[in-house]
Design an enzyme around this catalytic site. Structure first.
Site, short mmCIF file in Angstrom:
data_model
loop_
_atom_site.label_atom_id
_atom_site.label_comp_id
_atom_site.label_asym_id
_atom_site.label_seq_id
_atom_site.Cartn_x
_atom_site.Cartn_y
_atom_site.Cartn_z
N SER A 12 40.31 32.81 46.42
CA SER A 12 39.99 32.93 45.07
C SER A 12 41.26 32.03 44.16
O SER A 12 41.08 31.26 43.60
CB SER A 12 40.31 34.30 44.64
OG SER A 12 39.01 34.97 44.89
N HIS A 33 41.10 40.76 38.39
CA HIS A 33 40.99 39.54 39.22
C HIS A 33 40.99 38.19 38.16
O HIS A 33 41.55 37.42 38.67
CB HIS A 33 39.79 39.47 40.11
CG HIS A 33 39.60 38.54 41.11
ND1 HIS A 33 38.83 37.25 40.50
CD2 HIS A 33 39.88 38.24 42.37
CE1 HIS A 33 38.77 36.61 41.97
NE2 HIS A 33 39.48 36.96 42.69
N ASP A 75 34.69 34.99 35.63
CA ASP A 75 35.42 35.92 36.56
C ASP A 75 35.23 37.32 35.71
O ASP A 75 33.98 37.59 35.00
CB ASP A 75 36.85 35.65 36.80
CG ASP A 75 37.34 36.07 37.90
OD1 ASP A 75 37.41 37.52 38.27
OD2 ASP A 75 37.43 35.15 39.12
#
Length: 507
Positions: free
Chosen positions: A452, A282, A232
């Site tokens: 996600s 994120h 990520d």
């Protein structure tokens, strides 16, 4: 017997040499380019053609386009090209290709001849594990010659960006909408008391965990001994629960490792990475929901709270656009593939078009026995028309999406669905709130949603199952998860096998 074997080998080598020689005798004089294709398409024109196919819910692959289209994309992408080679379409692993050096040298020699430049001016990078090279190509004739070669698996533009706002002259092609919804944000948010339950020693168990019987599954497994890799935007270096306090409360004896493989530069030949820290937010959320400790600090707990964590800062945001992001993801997958302590890989990033080098990286990790979960897609105004995105559509990955809290299956407001989906996670409440996670900052919480968080949650469940059955293979773990999911044995056209039941999966 020995003479026969030597004769066979000699014939085989001669056949390979003859094939290669025939392939490389192509000359510029033998290539004819129509006058109408001697000027490259603009970036907007290339994007329009890509979107035309995606709009029809088709998987876009550069291999299905013309030489002219590939060359035009190169012209609008710093002339950076990735070439995958090998003895067959599936020959991506250098360690399994005895002639990979020979084939690479043949390629570089041909490119040097057509481009009229020494190899040192052409070659950017030769991957140490995969049969691929990154080079500079300016001439359309070179593209044509390369795509004629039998041992070339693909020729792709490496730095053509679908999210380049500056090239977006046609306002009907809203490619800037991807960039505007990058999935990033370092802010924190107070977590509503209705969205969690306090569990010992003082951790917040998110409401969604109960929809999948995760807290009940903790009586059987906590993910102990399983390595989980998160590809990520990195992980926070300031949140203690993902750093010094990774072993806190009921989480003990485990490790967290962070790596940075993303190069934050506009220049493809730059090699210095920008570190392991999550500059987006994120990746921190994904690491948290999958593995955050069952802590005594009053913060959200992760699904597999005793699993080992390995994070990679592989990209700046969730849309894998541009050379360094795609290269970073490829490098993360090969590294995790080579990490014997990692069994599960979770990636909640992707693109609306395929990327050859990422495909190779995913297949490399898969060949090493890794169980790979990828997000089916979380829409922006640009991507609402797309189905399951890349690389979640690959056969080697397990696609996951998110659904609303309801008695019937309803996709979350921004979640992609489709035939490739295997699992769905309930992650959007009627109130609009999503799943509580740890913030980038210490001692603070946040919410995260979309496919996600669904993907990272499912990866955590897989860690629970594998820890309960440490001798199992990837296929056995996946089969158990499918067999204990809500819709099994019937696979839904949009939601796969539905909601995994963690308790049943570990019993």
């Amino acid at each position: 017997m020995t003479k026969k074997l030597l004769k066979f080998c000699a014939i085989s080598l001669f056949a390979l040499a003859s094939c290669t020689k025939e392939d490389t005798t192509t000359t510029e004089a033998s290539i004819s380019i129509p006058e109408s294709q001697k000027t490259a398409l603009s970036a907007v024109e290339v994007k329009s053609k890509v979107l035309e196919q995606v709009n029809q819910n088709k998987q876009f692959n550069w291999g299905s386009t013309s030489d002219y289209m590939v060359w035009s994309a190169l012209q609008n992408g710093n002339n950076v090209c990735t070439i995958g080679f090998g003895n067959s379409k599936t020959d991506f692993d250098r360690s399994k290709s005895s002639n990979h050096v020979y084939l690479q040298n043949q390629l570089l020699s041909l490119i040097s001849k057509f481009e009229g430049k020494p190899i040192a001016k052409i070659l950017i990078n030769a991957d140490p594990y995969l049969n691929l090279i990154d080079v500079i190509i300016e001439k359309q004739e070179t593209v044509i010659a390369l795509r004629r070669l039998g041992y070339v698996r693909y020729v792709e533009p490496s730095d053509f960006r679908m999210t380049d706002d500056g090239a977006n002259e046609n306002k009907n092609v809203t490619t800037d909408a991807i960039a505007s919804s990058s999935g990033c944000g370092l802010e924190s948010e107070a977590v509503n008391a209705l969205d969690y339950t306090i569990v010992t020693p003082n951790a917040k168990a998110p409401w969604a965990f109960y929809k999948h019987n995760i807290p009940s599954a903790w009586s059987y497994s906590s993910g102990k001994g399983i390595g989980l890799g998160v590809v990520d935007s990195g992980a926070s270096t300031v949140n203690s629960l993902l750093n010094a306090s990774f072993n806190n409360g009921l989480s003990t004896g485990r490790t967290v490792q962070k790596y940075g493989v993303y190069v934050d530069s506009i220049w493809p030949w730059s090699t210095g990475t920008d570190g392991v820290n999550d500059l987006c937010g994120h990746g921190t959320s994904m690491a948290s929901v999958a593995t955050a400790p069952r802590n005594d600090k009053g913060q959200p707990v992760g699904v597999a709270y005793n699993a080992n964590l390995v994070t990679y800062r592989a990209a700046s945001n969730v849309v894998l656009d541009g050379y360094h992001e795609q290269n970073g993801v490829k490098n993360a997958f090969t590294a995790l593939g080579n990490n014997a302590n990692v069994k599960i890989i979770s990636m909640s990033m992707g693109h609306i078009i395929s990327v050859g080098k990422i495909e190779d990286g995913v297949r490399y990790a898969y060949s090493k026995g890794k169980l790979i979960f990828c997000a089916a897609g979380t829409s922006t105004s640009f991507t609402t028309f797309a189905g399951v995105i890349f690389p979640a559509w690959m056969a080697e990955t397990v696609a996951v999406t998110g659904i609303k809290e309801a008695s019937t299956y309803q996709a979350c407001d921004v979640c992609h669905t489709g035939g490739k989906v295997d699992f769905t996670i309930m992650m959007e409440r009627a109130s609009g709130n999503h799943i509580p996670v740890n913030s980038y900052y210490d001692a603070q919480g946040d919410y995260v949603g979309g496919s996600s968080v669904a993907t990272a949650t499912t990866a955590g469940i897989a860690a629970l199952v594998w820890a309960k059955n440490p001798t199992w293979t990837r296929d056995q773990v996946l089969a158990k998860m499918r067999q204990t999911s809500h819709l099994y044995p019937n696979k839904h056209a949009e939601y796969g096998y539905g909601m995994p039941n963690a308790l049943l999966a570990v019993q």
